[in-house]
Design an enzyme around this catalytic site. Structure first.
Site, PDB file in Angstrom:
ATOM      1  CE  LYS A  53     -65.481 -40.731  11.052  1.00 10.00           C
ATOM      2  NZ  LYS A  53     -65.961 -41.039  12.306  1.00 10.00           N
ATOM      3  CB  THR A  98     -66.179 -36.831  13.560  1.00 12.77           C
ATOM      4  OG1 THR A  98     -66.608 -38.164  14.072  1.00 12.77           O
ATOM      5  CG2 THR A  98     -65.667 -35.977  14.533  1.00 12.77           C
ATOM      6  CG  HIS A 293     -25.473 -41.295   3.405  1.00 13.40           C
ATOM      7  ND1 HIS A 293     -24.832 -40.421   2.708  1.00 13.40           N
ATOM      8  CD2 HIS A 293     -25.842 -40.837   4.419  1.00 13.40           C
ATOM      9  CE1 HIS A 293     -25.012 -39.132   3.253  1.00 13.40           C
ATOM     10  NE2 HIS A 293     -25.534 -39.546   4.603  1.00 13.40           N
TER      11      HIS A 293
END
Length: 338
Positions: A53, A98, A293
């Site tokens: 789950k 689940t 950057h």
């Protein structure tokens, strides 16, 4: 805060144990579970499988009179069964749903509370191995949401503010009859400093266009993960804070002078070394620092009358992609037996 004993966390599950905490006997178990190898005449095999789950969201509030403590988590569970029957022949007799796994997370949190995500993860995987003997391996991945107590002159008793400096996570796993394994981590720690950073004396050849940068902006989003050699003595909260503080210390340095960084690699290594020196229970740590950057904008092509102004103003262009990716893992060397 209330918490379970360490005996439960580190107990080793057994198929033959009896009494409280013993595995529940199975009924209607097939005599010979079907396998992918048997189903395909040996041509294929189910080399890995599991289910669970994902993203069970949970807010734990501990009320000590007027003073409350909160921790919010996103918990994911995963089980690996001894049988392949659910996959091969559609037999679900050994499948722990689940939805039942979701309920288990809530009920264990209610019963034991949550001291740290690592310890709660150990309770979750331990429960599945003790309760269901068909479970060969259990995993629990936990993300903690970064709430901090609201400061209103003094710390507020029951009000909090979301402060996402970095995200804490952990992954706890256990194979039946084996020890609990814990990996903790930190993600999304975005930092930037405007000076005390350089990158010079790197390889110059026919493929190189990048010039030396004796002065540049240094920005990155730090990802870190580490493992523990000794769970029983580990202070998980302190370890996580130590990792975060080590990164910030070696990145930024003292508030007035800072610290010089000749490369991302050097800063990363210094942070990892600091962690291993300060937290004896951590066996290894791995960090990733991608460059974010900020490039100088060339204004030399413009007339001086449109660029002239306060010399204290500096303008840079953020460039997210492509980006350099720097990583390293520092581990303790095995002790000599001589």
């Amino acid at each position: 805060m209330p918490w379970t004993s360490t005996n439960r966390i580190y107990a080793k599950p057994s198929n033959t144990s009896s009494g409280e905490g013993a595995p529940i006997p199975l009924t209607n178990t097939p005599k010979a579970a079907a396998t992918a190898a048997a189903d395909t005449g040996g041509r294929f095999e189910l080399s890995d499988h599991g289910y669970g789950k994902g993203s069970v969201k949970l807010l734990h509030v501990y009320r000590d009179g007027e003073y409350h403590v909160i921790r919010e988590f996103e918990v994911s569970t995963e089980l690996k069964l001894s049988s392949e029957s659910a996959y091969v022949i559609g037999d679900n007799k050994e499948v722990v749903a689940t939805d039942s796994q979701k309920n288990t997370v809530y009920l264990l949190a209610k019963k034991y509370g949550i001291k740290t995500p690592e310890e709660f993860g150990a309770v979750v995987v331990n429960h599945f191995l003790y309760t269901y003997r068909q479970v060969l391996e259990a995993k629990c991945h936990i993300i903690e949401y970064p709430w901090e107590r609201l400061q209103a002159g003094v710390p507020h008793n029951h009000a909090f503010v979301f402060a996402p400096t970095a995200t804490r996570w952990c992954e706890v796993s256990q194979v039946r009859h084996e020890a609990v394994l814990v990996k903790s981590g930190l993600s999304g720690l975005r930092v930037l400093k405007t000076t005390q950073s350089a990158f010079v004396d790197f390889v110059q050849d026919e493929y190189t266009t990048l010039a030396d940068s004796p002065e540049r902006i240094f920005s990155t989003i730090v990802e870190a993960e580490w493992s523990y050699d000794n769970m029983k003595s580990a202070d998980f909260d302190n370890a996580w804070l130590t990792v975060k503080d080590a990164i910030l210390e070696k990145f930024a340095g003292p508030p007035d002078t800072g610290v010089y960084s000749p490369s991302v690699q050097h800063t990363l290594y210094q942070a990892e070394k600091t962690v291993l020196e300060k937290v004896a229970e951590i066996s290894w740590i791995r960090m990733t620092m991608p460059n974010k950057h900020y490039l100088n904008i060339d204004v030399s092509k413009f007339p001086a009358n449109v660029t002239k102004g306060d010399p204290r103003h500096y303008i840079y262009q953020p460039i997210d992609k492509p980006a350099g990716l720097i990583y390293a893992q520092l581990r303790r060397r095995p002790k000599s037996h001589l």
